[in-house]
Design an enzyme around this catalytic site. Structure first.
Site, PDB file in Angstrom:
ATOM      1  CB  CYS A   2      -0.914   0.016   1.231  1.00 19.56           C
ATOM      2  SG  CYS A   2      -2.077  -1.380   1.292  1.00 19.56           S
ATOM      3  CB  ILE A  55      -3.633  -8.523   0.128  1.00 23.41           C
ATOM      4  CG1 ILE A  55      -2.927  -7.902  -1.090  1.00 23.41           C
ATOM      5  CG2 ILE A  55      -3.144  -9.948   0.351  1.00 23.41           C
ATOM      6  CD1 ILE A  55      -1.427  -7.782  -0.938  1.00 23.41           C
ATOM      7  CG  ASN A  78       3.257  -0.503   2.660  1.00 28.42           C
ATOM      8  OD1 ASN A  78       2.702  -1.436   2.103  1.00 28.42           O
ATOM      9  ND2 ASN A  78       4.442  -0.061   2.287  1.00 28.42           N
ATOM     10  N   GLY A  79       1.800  -3.145   4.599  1.00 30.80           N
ATOM     11  CA  GLY A  79       2.461  -4.421   4.849  1.00 30.80           C
ATOM     12  C   GLY A  79       1.505  -5.494   5.299  1.00 30.80           C
ATOM     13  CD  GLU A  80      -0.257  -8.274   3.702  1.00 26.82           C
ATOM     14  OE1 GLU A  80      -1.133  -8.675   4.493  1.00 26.82           O
ATOM     15  OE2 GLU A  80      -0.500  -7.617   2.681  1.00 26.82           O
TER      16      GLU A  80
END
Length: 659
Positions: A2, A55, A78-80
């Protein structure tokens, strides 16, 4: 993947109309990172913009930025977060989570833990948190710097973003390459040092949030505080499992942690693929993923055909019952000058080279073949911590201690040379003008732990940075199972007596995945992706690119009178060096020449971003692929396409020479 953009007046002034306009432009500029949705939240002296690549929880409920229950904390991530399920269970009963998004746990962890909120997070992330209760703004980055986040302070105004180019949308930001930072960087000039120097941004007055840190800004005092929440542990901090010092038990522990990491990286509500080379790293990830419906994507050109990397990738895919797409990347039309300028702006790094050109088109092709593909697994980060380069040095005496001695000798030699002397020594001409050298601290003694620390920096400025930008350009996210902190901590705290038996030639990884991969794949010798019998093909591509940039006049503009490039580099000597390299076709010289050319072009583009305004929407050369089920059955077709697509650099001799 993102995009985050933000602005804050630390003196509590309300945002001006121009600042809000800049924020909106910067957020739109990051549409490639988050093509699915956009949201901007404004609150008095703070503005936060977000572009979403959906996602996990693709519904509107998963849209960011997130707010806590009483709207006193604002958060964008931003990320997982791979352990989000466990964290959600920990938060349940005390907090109301409004979505299934893995990132929503962050706002509530901060609510409970304050600046220490990042400690329990397992994943890759860059986060911006606005704490209205205490008048603070915090920027945090994951332990390895997988996800990017940059900031700049201009008087009392802070701006931050996922990419440097977004910061340039704010009117008071300086648009200039930091030439001293670039030319003094020993890694960038092909050198090596054990010194623990922070990774730079390579642009003036722009700082990266360092990996494993939280940077907090106080609205009351305007002060900045940096808090490090993680660093690479030392062998002197052994974990319990090493009490027996049995290497086979360590292999089992490593295998279990790697499997856990791979499984975590499969968290997704959208399609996942894998970038598959012929090496053990990506093969291990593919095998442990255990998903026969994965599509795999492999770089196919003269270099990877000749050194058999493409072949081994295809054979591994067939063995694991994965669909394999061999992406044809041999045509020199893929290095048109206008395309290189745009790719360089996408990458925003002087390191941009042949590998990144190929990967850019690999991701392009993957997205064209699989329009719903948003996540790609890779094997990045394995070599750096598993002893992956040990068997390449030295050839004469293949032993672990000799590997450490060799890289220590390289570091000692590099420490003795002034940066501009190093550049000119390798190039063979005084291309870089004499310069005053900033003191960067002492040089540390060689050890595997210090080597790991240096490779962490290497990952940040090269592999992770460029993988992020290239995948993001196609609205995709790269995930890296080998960069799980539990796995890397295990390697960092290995007792020195286990280095030789476990790390020489990546024994620990090869043994850990021996049940998932056949012996042929597990024990294939280490090899560099584009090196081998046809390294020259890739070198020639780099030289052809540089030559066309000269012919096209792009370098003339970059070195115009009064430019910083003209002040720092001798353009006539650079041109002469290009001619020398065209004749010698030396790979190292070609790479360093391209980095100097990149610096000049990045400085030019930063000052004139309209040159690359269409970087993400412009038509690029077509990329073709072959879907391979059997290497033997497809080989004739593969060879025909590779040789047909490759154009000989010898054409430069007759028609393209620049006198």
């Amino acid at each position: 993947m993102c995009g985050i953009v933000g602005i804050a007046n630390l003196d509590k002034r309300p945002l001006s109309a121009r600042q809000i306009s800049d924020l909106k432009k910067a957020t739109r500029l990051l549409a490639h990172r988050g093509p699915d949705a956009e949201r901007i939240i404004l609150d008095d002296n703070v503005g936060l913009g977000f572009r979403r690549l959906s996602i996990v929880d693709t519904s509107d409920q998963g849209m960011q930025p997130f707010l806590n229950e009483d709207d006193t904390i604002l958060c964008a991530v931003n990320g997982e977060i791979y352990n989000s399920d466990a964290l959600r269970r920990r938060l349940q009963g005390r907090h109301k989570l409004r979505s299934r998004s893995d990132c929503e746990v962050v706002v509530h962890l901060y609510e409970e833990m304050g600046p220490a909120y990042a400690n329990p997070l397992d994943g890759m992330f860059a986060a911006a948190i606005v704490d209205f209760r205490h008048g603070k703004l915090l920027l945090t980055r994951d332990r390895f710097g997988i996800k990017p986040l940059f900031y700049s302070m201009q008087r009392h105004t802070l701006v931050f973003a996922s990419e440097i180019k977004a910061l340039f949308m704010f009117h008071n930001i300086e648009r200039q390459l930091n030439w001293s930072e670039c030319l003094e960087d020993r890694w960038l000039s092909g050198g090596f040092t054990f010194a623990a120097q922070p990774a730079p941004s390579y642009f003036e007055r722009i700082e990266p949030v360092e990996p494993g840190t939280t940077v907090a800004f106080d609205f009351s005092t305007g002060q900045m505080e940096v808090r490090r929440y993680w660093q690479l542990p030392c062998p002197e901090e052994p974990i319990e499992e090493f009490s027996c010092q049995n290497k086979e038990e360590v292999v089992t522990l490593y295998g279990n942690r790697l499997q856990t990491s791979v499984t975590g990286c499969l968290m997704s509500d959208v399609e996942i693929g894998i970038a598959l080379s012929g090496g053990i790293d990506s093969m291990a990830v593919a095998a442990l993923a255990g998903m026969g419906d994965l599509h795999s994507f492999t770089i196919l050109n003269q270099s990877t055909l000749a050194n058999h990397d493409a072949e081994w990738a295809a054979r591994a895919a067939a063995s694991l019952r994965l669909k394999n797409h061999q992406v044809l990347l041999s045509d020199l039309e893929q290095v048109r000058p206008q395309d290189w300028l745009r790719l360089l702006w996408i990458a925003e790094s002087p390191y941009c080279g042949a590998e990144h050109l190929f990967k850019f088109h690999l991701y392009r092709c993957a997205r064209m073949l699989r329009p719903n593909l948003k996540v790609v697994l890779t094997g990045q980060g394995s070599d750096e911590f598993n002893g992956g380069y040990s068997s390449l040095w030295p050839v004469e005496r293949p032993e672990w201690q000799c590997f450490i001695d060799t890289i220590s000798a390289f570091a000692d030699i590099d420490s003795e040379l002034a940066p501009y002397v190093r550049w000119n020594t390798i190039l063979g001409r005084p291309v870089v003008k004499p310069m005053d050298v900033n003191k960067t601290g002492g040089f540390e003694r060689g050890s595997f732990h210090n080597y790991m620390r240096s490779k962490m920096r290497d990952l940040q400025v090269y592999n992770l940075w460029l993988e992020d930008r290239l995948s993001a350009s196609q609205g995709m996210e790269v995930r890296l199972p080998f960069l799980n902190h539990n796995l890397v901590e295990l390697m960092a705290t290995l007792p020195p007596e286990l280095h030789d038996p476990l790390l020489w030639n990546k024994y620990i990884l090869r043994s850990a995945v021996s049940c998932a991969l056949s012996e042929d794949f597990c024990h294939r010798p280490k090899g560099a992706l584009f090196y081998g019998p046809e390294t020259k093909a890739t070198t020639n591509l780099v030289l052809f690119l540089i030559y066309r940039l000269v012919e096209n006049g792009d370098l003339d503009a970059a070195f115009a009178r009064g430019t910083e490039a003209a002040e720092r580099l001798d353009y006539l000597q650079l041109r002469a060096c290009i001619e020398d390299c065209r004749r010698s076709q030396d790979d190292t010289t070609a790479q360093l020449l391209l980095r100097l050319v990149n610096m000049a072009l990045l400085d030019l583009i930063a000052k004139s971003p309209e040159l690359c305004a269409d970087a993400y929407s412009a038509p690029y050369p077509d990329v073709h692929s072959l879907t391979v089920s059997s290497w033997e059955d497809s080989y004739t077709d593969i060879e025909k396409h590779v040789l047909r697509n490759h154009r000989s650099i010898s054409n430069m001799e007759s028609g393209s020479r620049h006198d």
